[in-house]
Design a protein around this motif. Structure first.
Motif, PDB file in Angstrom:
ATOM      1  N   ASP A   1      -5.334   8.896  -7.196  1.00  0.00           N
ATOM      2  CA  ASP A   1      -6.082   8.330  -6.079  1.00  0.00           C
ATOM      3  C   ASP A   1      -7.111   7.294  -6.511  1.00  0.00           C
ATOM      4  O   ASP A   1      -7.806   6.731  -5.652  1.00  0.00           O
ATOM      5  CB  ASP A   1      -6.769   9.449  -5.291  1.00  0.00           C
ATOM      6  CG  ASP A   1      -5.781  10.253  -4.455  1.00  0.00           C
ATOM      7  OD1 ASP A   1      -5.120   9.644  -3.602  1.00  0.00           O
ATOM      8  OD2 ASP A   1      -5.658  11.469  -4.675  1.00  0.00           O
TER       9      ASP A   1
ATOM     10  N   THR B   1      -3.492   4.958  -0.095  1.00  0.00           N
ATOM     11  CA  THR B   1      -4.212   5.288   1.142  1.00  0.00           C
ATOM     12  C   THR B   1      -4.417   6.777   1.343  1.00  0.00           C
ATOM     13  O   THR B   1      -5.134   7.189   2.257  1.00  0.00           O
ATOM     14  CB  THR B   1      -3.473   4.713   2.367  1.00  0.00           C
ATOM     15  OG1 THR B   1      -2.176   5.324   2.464  1.00  0.00           O
ATOM     16  CG2 THR B   1      -3.332   3.205   2.265  1.00  0.00           C
TER      17      THR B   1
ATOM     18  N   THR C   1      -5.416  10.215   6.460  1.00  0.00           N
ATOM     19  CA  THR C   1      -6.619   9.379   6.421  1.00  0.00           C
ATOM     20  C   THR C   1      -6.502   8.222   7.405  1.00  0.00           C
ATOM     21  O   THR C   1      -5.389   7.801   7.764  1.00  0.00           O
ATOM     22  CB  THR C   1      -6.820   8.792   5.012  1.00  0.00           C
ATOM     23  OG1 THR C   1      -5.753   7.872   4.739  1.00  0.00           O
ATOM     24  CG2 THR C   1      -6.833   9.894   3.950  1.00  0.00           C
TER      25      THR C   1
ATOM     26  N   GLU D   1      -6.476  -2.424   0.737  1.00  0.00           N
ATOM     27  CA  GLU D   1      -7.538  -1.954  -0.145  1.00  0.00           C
ATOM     28  C   GLU D   1      -8.874  -1.854   0.587  1.00  0.00           C
ATOM     29  O   GLU D   1      -9.662  -0.923   0.340  1.00  0.00           O
ATOM     30  CB  GLU D   1      -7.646  -2.867  -1.363  1.00  0.00           C
ATOM     31  CG  GLU D   1      -6.452  -2.740  -2.305  1.00  0.00           C
ATOM     32  CD  GLU D   1      -6.581  -3.604  -3.545  1.00  0.00           C
ATOM     33  OE1 GLU D   1      -7.581  -4.360  -3.646  1.00  0.00           O
ATOM     34  OE2 GLU D   1      -5.685  -3.544  -4.414  1.00  0.00           O
TER      35      GLU D   1
ATOM     36  N   TRP E   1      -5.079   0.855  -3.816  1.00  0.00           N
ATOM     37  CA  TRP E   1      -4.139   0.645  -2.722  1.00  0.00           C
ATOM     38  C   TRP E   1      -3.443   1.932  -2.284  1.00  0.00           C
ATOM     39  O   TRP E   1      -2.529   1.886  -1.437  1.00  0.00           O
ATOM     40  CB  TRP E   1      -3.096  -0.404  -3.107  1.00  0.00           C
ATOM     41  CG  TRP E   1      -2.577  -0.257  -4.515  1.00  0.00           C
ATOM     42  CD1 TRP E   1      -3.071  -0.866  -5.633  1.00  0.00           C
ATOM     43  CD2 TRP E   1      -1.482   0.562  -4.949  1.00  0.00           C
ATOM     44  NE1 TRP E   1      -2.353  -0.482  -6.744  1.00  0.00           N
ATOM     45  CE2 TRP E   1      -1.374   0.392  -6.347  1.00  0.00           C
ATOM     46  CE3 TRP E   1      -0.595   1.406  -4.307  1.00  0.00           C
ATOM     47  CZ2 TRP E   1      -0.395   1.056  -7.099  1.00  0.00           C
ATOM     48  CZ3 TRP E   1       0.379   2.072  -5.042  1.00  0.00           C
ATOM     49  CH2 TRP E   1       0.466   1.889  -6.422  1.00  0.00           C
TER      50      TRP E   1
ATOM     51  N   VAL F   1      -8.768   1.274   2.529  1.00  0.00           N
ATOM     52  CA  VAL F   1      -8.927   2.439   1.642  1.00  0.00           C
ATOM     53  C   VAL F   1     -10.401   2.661   1.323  1.00  0.00           C
ATOM     54  O   VAL F   1     -10.897   3.799   1.363  1.00  0.00           O
ATOM     55  CB  VAL F   1      -8.102   2.261   0.352  1.00  0.00           C
ATOM     56  CG1 VAL F   1      -8.454   3.350  -0.670  1.00  0.00           C
ATOM     57  CG2 VAL F   1      -6.608   2.298   0.666  1.00  0.00           C
ATOM     58  N   ARG F   2     -11.106   1.596   1.003  1.00  0.00           N
ATOM     59  CA  ARG F   2     -12.540   1.739   0.717  1.00  0.00           C
ATOM     60  C   ARG F   2     -13.294   2.300   1.922  1.00  0.00           C
ATOM     61  O   ARG F   2     -14.135   3.194   1.792  1.00  0.00           O
ATOM     62  CB  ARG F   2     -13.124   0.377   0.305  1.00  0.00           C
ATOM     63  CG  ARG F   2     -12.677  -0.109  -1.070  1.00  0.00           C
ATOM     64  CD  ARG F   2     -13.507  -1.299  -1.533  1.00  0.00           C
ATOM     65  NE  ARG F   2     -13.323  -2.471  -0.687  1.00  0.00           N
ATOM     66  CZ  ARG F   2     -12.384  -3.400  -0.875  1.00  0.00           C
ATOM     67  NH1 ARG F   2     -11.527  -3.278  -1.885  1.00  0.00           N
ATOM     68  NH2 ARG F   2     -12.300  -4.450  -0.067  1.00  0.00           N
TER      69      ARG F   2
ATOM     70  N   SER G   1     -12.038   4.088   4.281  1.00  0.00           N
ATOM     71  CA  SER G   1     -11.585   5.456   4.512  1.00  0.00           C
ATOM     72  C   SER G   1     -12.322   6.438   3.614  1.00  0.00           C
ATOM     73  O   SER G   1     -12.798   7.492   4.073  1.00  0.00           O
ATOM     74  CB  SER G   1     -10.074   5.540   4.273  1.00  0.00           C
ATOM     75  OG  SER G   1      -9.554   6.761   4.723  1.00  0.00           O
ATOM     76  N   TRP G   2     -12.449   6.107   2.325  1.00  0.00           N
ATOM     77  CA  TRP G   2     -13.172   7.001   1.414  1.00  0.00           C
ATOM     78  C   TRP G   2     -14.641   7.106   1.807  1.00  0.00           C
ATOM     79  O   TRP G   2     -15.238   8.192   1.722  1.00  0.00           O
ATOM     80  CB  TRP G   2     -13.046   6.515  -0.035  1.00  0.00           C
ATOM     81  CG  TRP G   2     -11.738   6.841  -0.685  1.00  0.00           C
ATOM     82  CD1 TRP G   2     -10.825   5.959  -1.182  1.00  0.00           C
ATOM     83  CD2 TRP G   2     -11.184   8.142  -0.902  1.00  0.00           C
ATOM     84  NE1 TRP G   2      -9.737   6.624  -1.701  1.00  0.00           N
ATOM     85  CE2 TRP G   2      -9.934   7.964  -1.549  1.00  0.00           C
ATOM     86  CE3 TRP G   2     -11.616   9.430  -0.618  1.00  0.00           C
ATOM     87  CZ2 TRP G   2      -9.122   9.046  -1.902  1.00  0.00           C
ATOM     88  CZ3 TRP G   2     -10.799  10.519  -0.969  1.00  0.00           C
ATOM     89  CH2 TRP G   2      -9.576  10.316  -1.602  1.00  0.00           C
TER      90      TRP G   2
ATOM     91  N   GLY H   1       0.845  -1.176   0.000  1.00  0.00           N
ATOM     92  CA  GLY H   1       0.000   0.000   0.000  1.00  0.00           C
ATOM     93  C   GLY H   1       0.883   1.228   0.000  1.00  0.00           C
ATOM     94  O   GLY H   1       2.066   1.155   0.353  1.00  0.00           O
TER      95      GLY H   1
ATOM     96  N   ALA I   1      -6.963   5.181   6.659  1.00  0.00           N
ATOM     97  CA  ALA I   1      -6.299   4.077   5.946  1.00  0.00           C
ATOM     98  C   ALA I   1      -4.785   4.183   6.053  1.00  0.00           C
ATOM     99  O   ALA I   1      -4.089   3.174   6.248  1.00  0.00           O
ATOM    100  CB  ALA I   1      -6.731   4.064   4.483  1.00  0.00           C
ATOM    101  N   SER I   2      -4.245   5.395   5.915  1.00  0.00           N
ATOM    102  CA  SER I   2      -2.793   5.576   6.047  1.00  0.00           C
ATOM    103  C   SER I   2      -2.334   5.254   7.459  1.00  0.00           C
ATOM    104  O   SER I   2      -1.294   4.607   7.668  1.00  0.00           O
ATOM    105  CB  SER I   2      -2.414   7.026   5.694  1.00  0.00           C
ATOM    106  OG  SER I   2      -2.633   7.293   4.329  1.00  0.00           O
TER     107      SER I   2
END
Length: 599
Positions: free
Chosen positions: A253, A259, A267, A349, A257, A352-353, A355-356, A240, A269-270
Motif C-alpha cells: 500500500d 487505491t 475506499t 494518486e 497509485w 489516493v492521498r 482517501s488516506w 491505478g 479512491a477505489s
C-alpha cells in the motif's frame, strides 16, 4: 503387523507431501488415527502431524487457511455422523475461495449401512455439493486410486475433495489392486501446468488496454504471486489499482497509485477510480459486487482468471483470458504500449492521498469509548515484517480492509466468498502451523469470539510452545453488538436495531486469555491503543488484546446511494435505542474529510 488400510491412507498421503492434518477424533475414524499414531512412533519422513482443533468446523477452516498460506493441499479429518456434518462450513469456505482441501470422514461399518444405524448418514449426498470429488471406500484395493484421484483433483482444480471410510474397512489388511479386469492402478504426483492464452488473444487484450486513456485494475487472490508483474503492467499503462479483499496482500500500500479495498468495505479512491475509468483490467478476482465496478458500457474490459467459469460474470468483458495471472501478465507486458500521458495516473494518486487522509481523520475522531478504526490504524505502522494478518467477518473486516497498510512480504486473508463468522482464529492457528517463524495477528469481533473462537484459544494454548516465533495475537473488538448486521438492518432495511437479536453479553475476553496462560490486555482509553499494541507485539507468549469499541461508529461505504440514505433516515423515525450516538458518530465520520483530527 501387516499394513492396515489406515496405515496405507497415512503413508499415501505422506507420499503426496501431506505434512499436517487438522481435525478431531471419533470411533468412526479410529483406524486412521491408530495409523497416525503408529507412523508418529516410527518417526522419520513417514509421519504426519495431527493438529487437534476444538471443533471439526474449525479444523476445516484451518485446512482451508493452510492451503491459502502455503499453496499446498489442506487436509482435515473427522468421524462419522456429526463429525462429518461439522466440517461443512469450513469446506464451503475452501470451495468458494478456490482452495485445494481434502476431507477425510469416517462412516459406520459396511454391514450396518442402510439400517438406520447410529451416526449413519448419507455422507456422499452430504458432501456432493461442496466437494468436486466424493467417494466411499468399499474394499482395500480401492483405497489407492481414491486417494490419488482425490488429491490430484483438489490440487489441479483448486477445489474440495472428500473421501469416506467405513470404520470396519480401516483396520483390514491393505492389499494393492490386482492386475485384472475391474481393478485400476494409480500413481502419486502432480505438477501444476503453465497456463497462458494464445498469442492472438493476448494481442486482442493488448489492443483494448493500449486504446484506454483511463485504465483501472482490480486484482484478487489470483494475483498474490504476481506482485512484480502487476506493478510492471500498472506502470506501463499508467493505471491505478484496487484490491479485492482476498488480494489485499498482492500489492504493497505504499505505492501511490494503489487505491486499496473496493466495494462496501472499500475506499473513496477505489470508488472514484471505477466510476471514472474507461478501461478495466481484472486479474484473479471474483469480487462479487457489480455496482462498484464501472457502469455497463462505460468501460471496455479485459479479465484474466485461471478458471473459465469466473470470467465475465461481474462485468461484460470484451476479452476473457484463461491463464495463470503471473504467466499471463508476463506474456502480455511486451505487447503493451507505454502511456506518455500520465494525467490519469496523477488523478488517481491525488484521490489516493485524499482517501488516506480521510481514513486517518475518521480514525482520529472521538468515540465512546474507543473508535474501532483507531485500533487498526494504530496497528498498521507497528506491523512486524512478514506478519500474517487474519480477519473475521463483521464490522472488524471494514477496518481490516481500509485501514491496514500492507507491506511487501506480509500475508493476509479471511473467509472471502463465504464471508463466514468464526474464521479468524482458526485461520491464525493454521497460519502459525504453516509459518511458525512469522508473527500472526487475528482481528475478531466479539460475536465471532462468542460463537466459536474463544474455544480455539485452547488450541493455541496446547501448541504455542512449538512455534519458533511466539508472536500470536488476537485482538477482540468488544462492542456488545453484532455490529455489521445491526448497520445492515439500519441502512439496507431501514429498520432500527433489533436489540433481542443484536445485543450480546459482555465477556472479559482478556481474562479468559490470562486464565489459559496468555497475556491479557484491556483497553477502554483511545490514547492507550498504540501502547497496548506495543506491549502485545513485545510479549513472549500469545496475547488476547480486548478493546472496548463504540458500536455507533458506522462502517461507511465509499459512497451512499439515495436509497440507502432514505432508509437510514426512515430508520431514525422508527426509533433506535442508540439514536443519539448514531447521529453523533455518523456526523463525525461523514464530516471527517473536512474536519481536523479530533483528539
Amino acid at each position: 503387523m501387516s499394513m492396515t488400510v489406515g496405515d496405507f491412507i497415512v503413508a499415501r498421503l505422506r507420499a503426496w507431501g501431506v505434512k499436517k492434518i487438522f481435525g478431531y477424533p471419533g470411533d468412526g475414524i479410529n483406524g486412521v488415527f491408530g495409523a497416525l499414531r503408529r507412523a508418529q512412533e516410527k518417526g522419520g519422513d513417514g509421519s504426519i502431524q495431527f493438529i487437534q482443533a476444538r471443533h471439526e468446523e474449525m479444523a476445516a477452516f484451518m485446512a482451508s487457511a493452510y492451503a491459502k498460506f502455503t499453496g499446498e493441499l489442506g487436509v482435515c479429518i473427522a468421524t462419522s455422523g456429526p463429525g462429518a456434518t461439522h466440517l461443512l462450513t469450513g469446506l464451503y469456505d475452501a470451495k468458494l475461495d478456490h482452495q485445494p482441501v481434502l476431507a477425510l470422514a469416517g462412516q459406520q461399518a459396511r454391514t450396518a449401512l442402510g439400517a438406520h444405524y447410529q451416526q449413519e448418514l448419507d455422507l456422499q449426498s452430504l458432501f456432493k455439493d461442496v466437494a468436486s470429488y466424493v467417494e466411499t471406500a468399499s474394499a482395500p484395493p480401492q483405497v489407492r486410486h481414491l486417494i490419488d484421484r482425490a488429491v490430484r483433483t483438489s490440487l489441479g482444480g483448486r477445489c474440495v475433495s472428500a473421501l469416506i471410510f467405513p470404520n470396519d474397512l480401516q483396520d483390514l489388511p491393505y492389499a494393492d489392486p490386482p492386475r485384472k479386469h475391474g481393478a485400476v492402478l494409480s500413481g502419486v504426483g502432480y505438477s501444476a501446468p503453465k497456463i497462458v492464452p494464445f498469442e492472438q488473444d493476448l494481442r486482442r487484450a493488448a489492443d483494448v488496454l493500449n486504446a484506454g486513456k483511463k485504465v483501472a485494475m482490480l486484482i484478487g487472490a489470483g494475483a498474490l504471486n504476481a506482485t512484480d508483474e502487476v506493478i510492471a503492467i500498472a506502470e506501463k499503462l499508467g493505471a491505478g489499482c484496487a484490491k479485492a479483499l482476498l488480494g489485499k496482500a498482492a500489492l504493497p500500500d505504499d505505492l501511490p497509485w494503489v487505491t486499496g479495498a473496493i466495494g462496501l468495505l472499500g475506499t473513496p479512491a477505489s470508488s472514484r477510480m471505477m466510476a471514472e475509468c474507461d478501461t478495466l483490467l481484472m486479474v484473479g478476482s471474483g469480487f462479487p459486487y457489480s455496482e462498484f465496478l464501472p457502469k455497463e458500457g462505460r468501460a471496455r474490459g479485459v479479465q484474466i482468471d485461471l478458471q473459465p467459469n469466473m470470467l465475465s460474470i461481474r462485468y461484460p468483458m470484451e476479452v476473457n483470458l484463461v491463464g495463470d495471472a503471473r504467466e499471463t501478465l508476463k506474456a502480455l507486458l511486451p505487447l503493451l504500449q507505454e502511456k506518455s500521458d500520465r494525467s490519469w495516473r496523477q488523478t488517481v494518486e491525488s484521490h489516493v492521498r485524499e482517501s488516506w487522509k480521510t481514513l486517518e481523520n475518521r480514525a482520529g475522531q472521538k468515540a465512546n469509548p474507543v473508535n474501532p478504526q483507531r485500533v487498526t490504524w494504530e496497528l498498521s505502522p507497528r506491523l512486524p515484517d512478514r506478519a500474517i494478518i487474519t480477519s473475521d467477518s463483521g464490522s472488524c473486516a471494514n477496518w481490516y480492509a481500509r485501514d491496514l497498510k500492507m507491506r511487501r512480504g506480509m500475508s493476509a486473508s479471511l473467509s472471502g466468498g463465504l464471508a463466514s463468522m468464526g474464521a479468524a482464529v482458526p485461520y491464525a492457528i493454521a497460519a502459525k502451523f504453516a509459518h511458525p517463524d512469522r508473527p500472526v495477528i487475528a482481528l475478531v469481533g466479539d460475536g465471532a469470539m462468542q460463537m466459536n473462537n474463544m474455544a480455539e484459544l485452547i488450541t493455541v494454548a496446547k501448541y504455542w510452545r512449538e512455534w519458533t516465533n511466539r508472536q500470536w495475537i488476537v485482538c477482540v473488538f468488544n462492542n456488545e453488538d453484532l455490529n455489521q448486521v445491526t448497520w445492515e438492518q439500519r441502512v439496507m432495511e431501514g429498520d432500527p436495531k433489533f436489540v433481542a437479536s443484536q445485543q450480546i453479553p459482555n465477556v472479559p475476553y482478556h481474562k479468559f486469555g490470562e486464565l489459559i496462560g496468555f497475556k491479557g490486555f484491556y483497553v477502554d482509553d483511545p490514547e492507550q491503543v498504540g501502547p497496548a499494541w506495543d506491549e502485545a507485539l513485545a510479549a513472549s507468549v500469545p496475547v488476547v488484546l480486548e478493546i472496548k469499541t463504540d458500536p455507533d461508529v458506522p462502517p461507511l461505504p465509499p459512497h451512499f446511494t439515495l436509497d440507502q440514505a432514505r432508509k437510514f433516515m426512515s430508520m431514525l423515525t422508527k426509533g433506535d435505542d442508540r439514536e443519539g450516538g448514531i447521529l453523533r458518530e455518523t456526523a463525525r465520520q461523514v464530516l471527517s474529510g473536512v474536519l481536523p483530527r479530533d483528539k
